[in-house]
Design a protein around this motif. Structure first.
Motif, mmCIF file in Angstrom:
data_model
loop_
_atom_site.group_PDB
_atom_site.id
_atom_site.type_symbol
_atom_site.label_atom_id
_atom_site.label_comp_id
_atom_site.label_asym_id
_atom_site.label_seq_id
_atom_site.Cartn_x
_atom_site.Cartn_y
_atom_site.Cartn_z
ATOM 1 N N LYS A 160 -16.659 49.714 3.738
ATOM 2 C CA LYS A 160 -17.365 50.502 2.734
ATOM 3 C C LYS A 160 -16.725 51.874 2.538
ATOM 4 C CE LYS A 160 -21.928 52.520 1.915
ATOM 5 N NZ LYS A 160 -23.315 52.605 2.423
ATOM 6 N N THR A 161 -16.249 52.475 3.619
ATOM 7 C CA THR A 161 -15.659 53.815 3.525
ATOM 8 C C THR A 161 -14.413 53.806 2.658
ATOM 9 O OG1 THR A 161 -16.507 54.320 5.741
ATOM 10 C CG2 THR A 161 -14.757 55.736 4.868
ATOM 11 N N GLU A 162 -13.517 52.813 2.868
ATOM 12 C CA GLU A 162 -12.296 52.740 2.067
ATOM 13 C C GLU A 162 -12.609 52.451 0.601
ATOM 14 O OE1 GLU A 162 -12.675 51.380 4.969
ATOM 15 O OE2 GLU A 162 -11.131 52.287 6.239
ATOM 16 N N ILE A 163 -13.588 51.570 0.347
ATOM 17 C CA ILE A 163 -13.953 51.269 -1.044
ATOM 18 C C ILE A 163 -14.516 52.509 -1.722
ATOM 19 C CG2 ILE A 163 -15.420 49.840 -2.509
ATOM 20 C CD1 ILE A 163 -15.323 47.682 -0.378
ATOM 21 N N LEU A 164 -15.347 53.265 -1.007
ATOM 22 C CA LEU A 164 -15.913 54.489 -1.571
ATOM 23 C C LEU A 164 -14.822 55.506 -1.878
ATOM 24 C CD1 LEU A 164 -18.547 55.939 -2.304
ATOM 25 C CD2 LEU A 164 -18.638 56.805 0.034
ATOM 26 N N SER A 165 -13.819 55.576 -1.006
ATOM 27 C CA SER A 165 -12.702 56.489 -1.241
ATOM 28 C C SER A 165 -11.930 56.100 -2.493
ATOM 29 C CB SER A 165 -11.779 56.497 -0.017
ATOM 30 O OG SER A 165 -10.639 57.298 -0.246
ATOM 31 N N GLN A 166 -11.690 54.793 -2.666
ATOM 32 C CA GLN A 166 -10.997 54.331 -3.874
ATOM 33 C C GLN A 166 -11.836 54.606 -5.126
ATOM 34 O OE1 GLN A 166 -7.973 53.116 -4.254
ATOM 35 N NE2 GLN A 166 -7.418 53.056 -2.077
ATOM 36 N N SER A 188 -22.977 55.812 -3.011
ATOM 37 C CA SER A 188 -22.853 54.722 -2.057
ATOM 38 C C SER A 188 -22.159 53.559 -2.760
ATOM 39 C CB SER A 188 -24.228 54.294 -1.531
ATOM 40 O OG SER A 188 -24.090 53.304 -0.524
ATOM 41 N N ILE A 189 -21.957 52.468 -2.037
ATOM 42 C CA ILE A 189 -21.318 51.275 -2.585
ATOM 43 C C ILE A 189 -22.318 50.121 -2.509
ATOM 44 C CG2 ILE A 189 -19.462 49.586 -2.317
ATOM 45 C CD1 ILE A 189 -18.489 52.207 -3.390
ATOM 46 N N VAL A 190 -22.489 49.405 -3.638
ATOM 47 C CA VAL A 190 -23.337 48.216 -3.668
ATOM 48 C C VAL A 190 -22.484 47.036 -4.112
ATOM 49 C CG1 VAL A 190 -25.442 49.512 -4.147
ATOM 50 C CG2 VAL A 190 -24.066 48.656 -6.051
ATOM 51 N N ASP A 191 -22.952 45.825 -3.785
ATOM 52 C CA ASP A 191 -22.197 44.630 -4.163
ATOM 53 C C ASP A 191 -22.636 44.140 -5.535
ATOM 54 O OD1 ASP A 191 -24.647 43.454 -3.770
ATOM 55 O OD2 ASP A 191 -24.090 42.397 -1.932
#
Length: 681
Positions: A160-166, A188-191
């Motif tokens: 989740k951290t890397e996806i949020l950074s991208q 935040s990141i959701v699917d």
């Protein structure tokens, strides 16, 4: 020291044994071995030198050919051996060269160890593609507002951290976007289901569990209120449960909204109930002050536009003038006035009529299915045939009922001039009640009644079995039988039969289920029993179910059996009745002549021909209209033909007939085709 023939050179490959088989002296073979002349050099020695070793010319040729074949096979063996070595090396089973194996394993140490994954390029890759979008304040951000869907490669181990950074780099370059700065929002990141992503789950693990072609994630942001802090991961405990509950509630509301806003496509090939309704104009006041500058306000139905989730704000404008209910051709669906709704805010409407679309080739089954619904009796019903242009102004409806009863009496009934229903396993209580409703609906709306139905059967439906008199029962039986059987019984009732006629009568009685030999005195009583069995007893199940729905209404139209018989007589076409229906105003001698030809043609028709004539002109094969208007047209040549408008009913008659045979040939060709299509809108 000479080499013994028992210890040949390593490269002889059978050369010495071959020479011995050819009868070459042993000393010559030993000399070749001493001079190291093996198969590899035989081809390089000239023929004169070879004579010293192999004197015979034929032996020299055979030896050269033997060596050439050995060299060729040896090359193939080396090539084959090389391929086997490569295959063993790839499979990891080659053990002869340990150093090479070690280098090979080091070179491919990053490849999967499972055999079924060695050639899977996607399994060897350490990254996977994902789709990344942006949801802000519970609405998806469109591309022109800095959102949209982005596709990128990301490590399988990314969490989740890397996806949020991208996502931050893509949607908040320099930590800014059109919606505001990064620190102004919670994120935040959701699917793809808008569920918060767990921190410890990697992209590779999600691909393994979800089994999707490509995963979609969303950057989920909301404006911070006073006292809130920016968070980059899912909260724990009660907060996590609250957020999940809010997301689920949002999903539920979105699903319900989509169900209300999405309309099912209309299929012109299906049967359709069309409910026309008028609604009063409703004006709603919508507060647009809460919309931001970049939001869209769209008026009108969503046809061919973007998906609902891609819209910022949508206000539906729904003036309902005609609502349609699609009915499957093989199902029965109840249609009520409250099933057609323009939405929760729509005003009530007034039901005008219901239109039923039918396939002409399957009319019998489809109409029975539709009239299983009792509500059809309370509607004004109009019909149309699929792939035909005719609009219903009573003519199409008459054609529907005539076509239904023609097919019903031909395919589901027994008898000759008059018929009674024949029981079928596929038709149960609902089907027979549906037939009764069709009978009543045709009579109420258009005055159509199937006059080929036996009068005794109709009397039993309307008034009960006990009201059927012996005379009515006997007359129905005589018309139920064929003409030859009718003549035989008429003769038997008057005179005693003998010979072949008596045998034929006994055969008829046997086919009717009579187990005694009738005499002239009791033949009438026996025939009454036969009539009761054939017309009342055998179709009793159909009779009872039809009577349950049709009996009360039929008694309103003809209160007595005499009234019923009068109705039958009025419906039956005759030459005089049909000619009386014809109304025309000829203005020229040619039109007068064509009208006389038409009258002459009608006078030459029998009852079957008159029924076909009425069916062509009015849509009905019985007399249920007041008149037939004849107008004249100047058509000639190949385009000359009579044209019928059943809704009038009106007959367009060409005034260019020079003789009666011309009209008779063209009209006869039309009536003998037994094919009807409503091709004039």
């Amino acid at each position: 020291m000479a080499t013994s023939s028992n210890t040949p050179l390593p490269q002889d490959d059978g050369l010495w044994m071959f020479l011995q088989s050819r009868g070459i002296p042993e000393e010559n073979i030993q000399k070749m071995q001493q001079d190291h002349i093996d198969r590899s050099v035989v081809g390089e020695i000239d023929d004169a030198t070879m004579t010293a070793y192999i004197p015979a010319y034929g032996d020299r040729i055979a030896t050269r050919r033997f060596c050439m074949e050995k060299q060729r096979k040896g090359g193939d063996d080396l090539k084959r051996l090389s391929l086997f070595e490569k295959l063993r090396r790839k499979l990891g089973t080659l053990t002869s060269n340990k150093d090479a194996d070690q280098d090979f394993e080091e070179e491919h140490s990053m490849q999967p160890t499972k055999m079924h994954l060695r050639n899977n390029k996607r399994a060897m890759k350490m990254t996977r593609k994902i789709e990344l979008g942006w949801i802000h304040n519970k609405k998806q951000v469109r591309k022109r507002n800095g959102g949209g869907t982005r596709v990128l490669d990301i490590s399988k181990k990314a969490t989740k951290t890397e996806i949020l950074s991208q996502a931050k780099k893509l949607f908040f370059p320099n930590e800014k976007s059109r919606k505001g700065k990064w620190e102004e929002f919670s994120h935040s990141i959701v699917d793809f289901q808008e569920a918060y992503l767990d921190e410890g789950v990697s992209v590779g693990e999600l691909y393994e569990t979800q089994k999707l072609g490509i995963l979609r994630f969303y950057l989920f942001t909301e404006h911070l209120t006073n006292g809130d802090e920016v968070f980059t991961e899912t909260t724990e405990g009660t907060d996590e449960q609250t957020d999940a509950a809010s997301v689920n509630e949002r999903q539920k509301n979105t699903t319900e909204d989509n169900k209300q806003m999405t309309q099912k496509p209309h299929d012109s090939e299906q049967q359709t109930h069309t409910v026309e309704a008028f609604v009063s104009t409703a004006v709603e006041i919508v507060d647009l002050t809460s919309l931001c500058d970049t939001s869209e306000v769209i008026f009108g139905p969503l046809q061919g536009g973007p998906f609902l989730e891609d819209l910022d704000d949508t206000i539906l404008h729904e003036p309902i003038e005609e609502a349609q209910i699609n009915i499957d051709a093989n199902s029965s669906t109840t249609v009520h006035s409250d099933t057609v709704s323009a939405g929760p805010l729509s005003p009530p409407y007034e039901l005008l009529h219901v239109t039923v679309k039918l396939h002409r080739v399957n009319l019998l089954e489809e109409l029975i299915i539709q009239f299983k619904d009792e509500a059809m009796m309370s509607y004004t019903v109009k019909y149309s045939f699929i792939h035909e242009m005719g609009a219903d102004a009573d003519g199409v409806s008459r054609d529907v009922y005539a076509a239904f009863w023609t097919e019903f009496l031909d395919c589901a009934a027994e008898g000759a001039d008059v018929r009674v229903p024949s029981l079928s396993p596929k038709w149960q209580e609902e089907e027979w009640k549906s037939v009764g409703r069709i009978m009543v609906k045709g009579l109420k709306d258009h005055g159509y009644f199937p006059s080929r139905l036996a009068q005794a059967f109709t009397a039993a439906i309307t008034f009960g079995e006990h009201t059927v008199s012996p005379d009515l029962l006997f007359d129905s039986l005589m018309l139920y039988l064929s003409q030859s059987e009718r003549d035989l019984l008429s003769t038997a009732l008057q005179d005693a039969l003998d010979g072949d006629d008596k045998d034929e009568l006994l055969d008829l009685m046997d086919r009717m289920g009579v187990r005694t030999v009738p005499t002239q005195e009791n033949l009438k009583a026996v025939l009454l029993q036969v009539a009761h069995k054939q017309i009342i007893q055998q179709p009793k199940y159909a009779l009872d179910n039809i009577a349950a729905v049709a009996g009360p209404t039929l008694r309103e139209f003809f209160p007595s059996v005499l009234d019923m018989q009068k109705m039958y007589e009025d419906l039956k076409p005759s030459t005089r009745k049909v000619l009386r229906l014809i109304t025309a105003s000829p203005a020229t001698p040619a039109e007068n002549q064509s009208l006389r030809f038409l009258h002459q043609y009608i006078r030459g028709l029998d009852e079957i021909g008159l029924r076909k004539m009425l069916r062509f002109v009015t849509g009905s094969d019985v007399i249920c209209i007041k008149d037939i208007q004849v107008i004249f047209t100047p058509l000639e040549g190949l385009s000359r033909r009579p044209i019928a408008h059943t809704c009038g009913p009106t007959l367009e008659l060409p005034s260019t007939y020079n003789s009666y045979p011309d009209l008779r040939a063209e009209m006869g060709a039309i009536l003998s085709s037994n094919f009807y299509a409503m091709d004039i809108a």
